[in-house]
Design a protein around this motif. Structure first.
Motif, PDB file in Angstrom:
ATOM      1  N   SER A 143      49.441  42.152  40.016  1.00 31.82           N
ATOM      2  CA  SER A 143      48.537  42.182  38.861  1.00 31.82           C
ATOM      3  C   SER A 143      47.965  40.795  38.562  1.00 31.82           C
ATOM      4  CB  SER A 143      49.260  42.742  37.624  1.00 31.82           C
ATOM      5  OG  SER A 143      50.395  41.975  37.300  1.00 31.82           O
ATOM      6  N   THR A 144      48.729  39.746  38.855  1.00 35.81           N
ATOM      7  CA  THR A 144      48.213  38.386  38.675  1.00 35.81           C
ATOM      8  C   THR A 144      47.058  38.118  39.627  1.00 35.81           C
ATOM      9  OG1 THR A 144      50.354  37.530  37.931  1.00 35.81           O
ATOM     10  CG2 THR A 144      48.788  35.928  38.778  1.00 35.81           C
ATOM     11  N   SER A 145      47.193  38.564  40.860  1.00 38.99           N
ATOM     12  CA  SER A 145      46.099  38.355  41.822  1.00 38.99           C
ATOM     13  C   SER A 145      44.836  39.081  41.366  1.00 38.99           C
ATOM     14  CB  SER A 145      46.513  38.832  43.218  1.00 38.99           C
ATOM     15  OG  SER A 145      46.733  40.236  43.256  1.00 38.99           O
ATOM     16  N   PHE A 146      44.978  40.282  40.826  1.00 30.92           N
ATOM     17  CA  PHE A 146      43.818  41.022  40.332  1.00 30.92           C
ATOM     18  C   PHE A 146      43.168  40.282  39.167  1.00 30.92           C
ATOM     19  CE2 PHE A 146      41.943  44.160  37.425  1.00 30.92           C
ATOM     20  CZ  PHE A 146      41.019  44.762  38.267  1.00 30.92           C
ATOM     21  N   ALA A 147      43.994  39.729  38.274  1.00 35.17           N
ATOM     22  CA  ALA A 147      43.459  38.981  37.136  1.00 35.17           C
ATOM     23  C   ALA A 147      42.676  37.756  37.602  1.00 35.17           C
ATOM     24  CB  ALA A 147      44.598  38.567  36.206  1.00 35.17           C
ATOM     25  N   LEU A 148      43.189  37.077  38.623  1.00 32.52           N
ATOM     26  CA  LEU A 148      42.497  35.897  39.142  1.00 32.52           C
ATOM     27  C   LEU A 148      41.154  36.272  39.765  1.00 32.52           C
ATOM     28  CD1 LEU A 148      45.636  34.139  40.614  1.00 32.52           C
ATOM     29  CD2 LEU A 148      44.091  33.125  38.930  1.00 32.52           C
ATOM     30  N   PHE A 149      41.085  37.421  40.418  1.00 33.63           N
ATOM     31  CA  PHE A 149      39.814  37.883  40.979  1.00 33.63           C
ATOM     32  C   PHE A 149      38.789  38.162  39.872  1.00 33.63           C
ATOM     33  CE2 PHE A 149      42.472  39.853  44.627  1.00 33.63           C
ATOM     34  CZ  PHE A 149      42.533  38.619  45.269  1.00 33.63           C
ATOM     35  N   SER A 150      39.279  38.494  38.665  1.00 33.30           N
ATOM     36  CA  SER A 150      38.396  38.888  37.570  1.00 33.30           C
ATOM     37  C   SER A 150      37.600  37.730  36.980  1.00 33.30           C
ATOM     38  CB  SER A 150      39.214  39.550  36.446  1.00 33.30           C
ATOM     39  OG  SER A 150      39.884  40.697  36.917  1.00 33.30           O
ATOM     40  N   TYR A 151      37.973  36.496  37.302  1.00 30.03           N
ATOM     41  CA  TYR A 151      37.241  35.351  36.752  1.00 30.03           C
ATOM     42  C   TYR A 151      35.782  35.322  37.202  1.00 30.03           C
ATOM     43  CZ  TYR A 151      41.242  33.038  34.579  1.00 30.03           C
ATOM     44  OH  TYR A 151      42.289  32.732  33.752  1.00 30.03           O
ATOM     45  N   SER A 152      35.484  35.981  38.302  1.00 34.60           N
ATOM     46  CA  SER A 152      34.095  36.027  38.778  1.00 34.60           C
ATOM     47  C   SER A 152      33.202  36.839  37.855  1.00 34.60           C
ATOM     48  CB  SER A 152      34.045  36.615  40.189  1.00 34.60           C
ATOM     49  OG  SER A 152      34.568  37.940  40.196  1.00 34.60           O
ATOM     50  N   ALA A 153      33.800  37.639  36.951  1.00 34.48           N
ATOM     51  CA  ALA A 153      33.023  38.474  36.028  1.00 34.48           C
ATOM     52  C   ALA A 153      32.732  37.775  34.700  1.00 34.48           C
ATOM     53  CB  ALA A 153      33.761  39.785  35.757  1.00 34.48           C
ATOM     54  N   ILE A 154      33.179  36.543  34.518  1.00 33.77           N
ATOM     55  CA  ILE A 154      32.996  35.834  33.237  1.00 33.77           C
ATOM     56  C   ILE A 154      31.530  35.486  33.017  1.00 33.77           C
ATOM     57  CG2 ILE A 154      33.475  33.642  32.043  1.00 33.77           C
ATOM     58  CD1 ILE A 154      36.276  33.747  33.273  1.00 33.77           C
ATOM     59  N   GLU A 155      31.061  35.771  31.795  1.00 33.70           N
ATOM     60  CA  GLU A 155      29.670  35.482  31.439  1.00 33.70           C
ATOM     61  C   GLU A 155      29.544  34.520  30.257  1.00 33.70           C
ATOM     62  OE1 GLU A 155      27.898  39.262  30.710  1.00 33.70           O
ATOM     63  OE2 GLU A 155      27.810  39.816  32.834  1.00 33.70           O
ATOM     64  N   GLY A 156      30.620  34.278  29.534  1.00 32.65           N
ATOM     65  CA  GLY A 156      30.579  33.410  28.372  1.00 32.65           C
ATOM     66  C   GLY A 156      31.971  33.135  27.855  1.00 32.65           C
ATOM     67  N   PRO A 157      32.101  32.360  26.778  1.00 33.00           N
ATOM     68  CA  PRO A 157      33.426  31.980  26.278  1.00 33.00           C
ATOM     69  C   PRO A 157      34.285  33.155  25.850  1.00 33.00           C
ATOM     70  CG  PRO A 157      31.701  31.305  24.724  1.00 33.00           C
ATOM     71  CD  PRO A 157      31.020  31.724  25.986  1.00 33.00           C
ATOM     72  N   TYR A 158      33.691  34.245  25.350  1.00 30.47           N
ATOM     73  CA  TYR A 158      34.503  35.361  24.865  1.00 30.47           C
ATOM     74  C   TYR A 158      34.995  36.250  26.000  1.00 30.47           C
ATOM     75  CZ  TYR A 158      33.046  33.756  20.317  1.00 30.47           C
ATOM     76  OH  TYR A 158      32.845  32.968  19.208  1.00 30.47           O
ATOM     77  N   SER A 159      34.200  36.388  27.040  1.00 36.84           N
ATOM     78  CA  SER A 159      34.715  37.102  28.213  1.00 36.84           C
ATOM     79  C   SER A 159      35.788  36.264  28.905  1.00 36.84           C
ATOM     80  CB  SER A 159      33.584  37.437  29.192  1.00 36.84           C
ATOM     81  OG  SER A 159      32.916  36.269  29.635  1.00 36.84           O
ATOM     82  N   LEU A 160      35.675  34.940  28.812  1.00 39.23           N
ATOM     83  CA  LEU A 160      36.730  34.071  29.334  1.00 39.23           C
ATOM     84  C   LEU A 160      38.034  34.319  28.584  1.00 39.23           C
ATOM     85  CD1 LEU A 160      37.844  31.655  30.978  1.00 39.23           C
ATOM     86  CD2 LEU A 160      36.888  30.146  29.220  1.00 39.23           C
TER      87      LEU A 160
END
Length: 376
Positions: free
Chosen positions: A74-91
């Motif tokens: 699940s940690t690896s999946f979370a790390l892959f999700s950083y590519s979807a960040i669009e702004g401070p709140y999605s971060l």
């Protein structure tokens, strides 16, 4: 399999340390205010507390195998999700998920090791696990700073995710045959009242909190101090690596015998004192050589403190309750990072002010432990 568990510990902390030199500046680059930037650094650790407690509970009930594998994948999946960040709140949202996922791994890993270490060698064993934490502290920040300077934060997180995914797959196959089965005897729990009555656990948990409070301040303030001095942004990662190098030398050199021959409360007091003094020195440092000296000294203090709080926990628990105790222990680790980064961000402290506040807290805790140890 012990060496493989050490490898899991390394990558769990590698994930954490790789974030330290890049997350506050990344949040600012997304348009975050000082408070949101501090919260972005601490959000990982805030949600990490939930993962820690869940991991501790299930490590006692079922053994750590399943929780280790789920945590890594699940940690690896979370790390892959950083590519979807669009702004401070999605971060903030992704940081929250990342923290929960990563929080599952470490308590289970340390419970596995503690239950297989002789009581007379628990200090040296804690030092060896600390060496892998120190190694992560050397490699992680340098990797995070250097790789990000040539690419970007999502790509850095993606590569980290791939490494942890491979470790998770390996854990499934390598640990499946040696998984710790559930003990048939009744399981004890570490309730709040038990903690309040156990001075060893109080010292261990408070030590974890204030240790990581200072780490939270460093994560948020060190890159900003380096930037304010007009130095290369990669220096923050190198400085954190120096902290790791000095710590790992203490962990691995013959001096590590001190952890088995000296009561952990005394090395705890010395560790807090050295860390506090080094942060005070860091607040006054304005040239590169003094920054390196400050972080090297900080690493020595860390190396004295980390095995001490682990030994206090082991001495204060048994196998039936140790997983839950480690869950609480690393929850205090996580809360400490949140407090360190968020408080300094909320009060808009500059880097030097943040280091001074953290220094005074560490020195006060050292003094408090010193005054109370004679009463026990």
């Amino acid at each position: 399999m012990r060496i493989f568990i050490y490898l899991i510990i390394f990558f769990a902390f590698f994930d954490l340390f790789a974030q330290l030199p890049i997350m506050s500046t990344y949040a600012v680059s997304l348009g975050a205010s000082p408070f949101i930037a501090g919260l972005a650094v601490g959000m990982y650790s805030l949600s990490n507390t939930f993962g820690n407690v869940i991991s501790g509970i299930f490590s006692d009930r079922k053994g750590p195998f399943k929780i280790l594998v789920v945590g890594l994948l699940s940690t690896s999946f979370a790390l892959f999700s950083y590519s979807a960040i669009e702004g401070p709140y999605s971060l903030l949202a992704i940081r929250f998920f990342h923290g929960i996922a990563a929080g599952l791994t470490v308590p289970a890993a340390f419970t596995y090791l503690a239950n297989r270490t002789e009581s007379t060698k628990r200090g040296k064993g804690a030092a060896l696990s600390g060496a892998f934490v120190g190694l992560a502290a050397i490699v992680g920040p340098a990797y995070g700073a250097v790789y990000t300077s040539r690419n970007d934060v999502p790509q850095t997180m993606f590569l980290t995710g791939m490494l942890i995914l491979l470790i998770g797959i390996a854990a499934f196959f390598l640990l499946r045959q040696t998984a710790i089965t559930k003990n048939k005897t009744a399981r004890k729990t570490v309730a709040l009242m038990d903690i309040l009555k156990n001075k060893g656990l109080i010292r261990s948990f408070s030590g974890a909190f204030f240790l990581m409070f200072s780490q939270g301040v460093l994560a948020y303030m060190l890159p900003l101090k380096v930037e304010a001095l007009g130095l290369d942004s990669q220096l923050s990662g190198l400085l954190l690596s120096v902290f790791g190098i000095s710590a790992i030398l203490v962990f691995l050199l013959p001096i590590n015998r001190i952890f088995d021959v000296t009561k952990p409360i005394y090395t705890l007091i010395i560790g807090f004192t050295v860390m506090g003094a080094s942060l005070l020195f860091l607040s006054a440092a304005s040239i590169e050589s003094l920054l390196y000296a400050s972080m090297g000294t900080y690493g020595i203090g860390f190396a004295l403190l980390f095995p001490s709080i682990n030994s206090l926990l082991i001495d204060s628990t048994d196998e039936a309750s140790r997983g839950r105790a480690y869950g609480y222990f690393y929850a205090f680790f996580s809360i400490g990072v949140v407090a360190g980064s968020s408080i300094t961000g909320a009060f808009a402290l500059n880097p030097n002010q943040g280091f001074i506040v953290s220094s005074l807290l560490l020195l006060a805790i050292a003094l408090l432990n010193g005054l109370t140890v004679k009463k026990e």
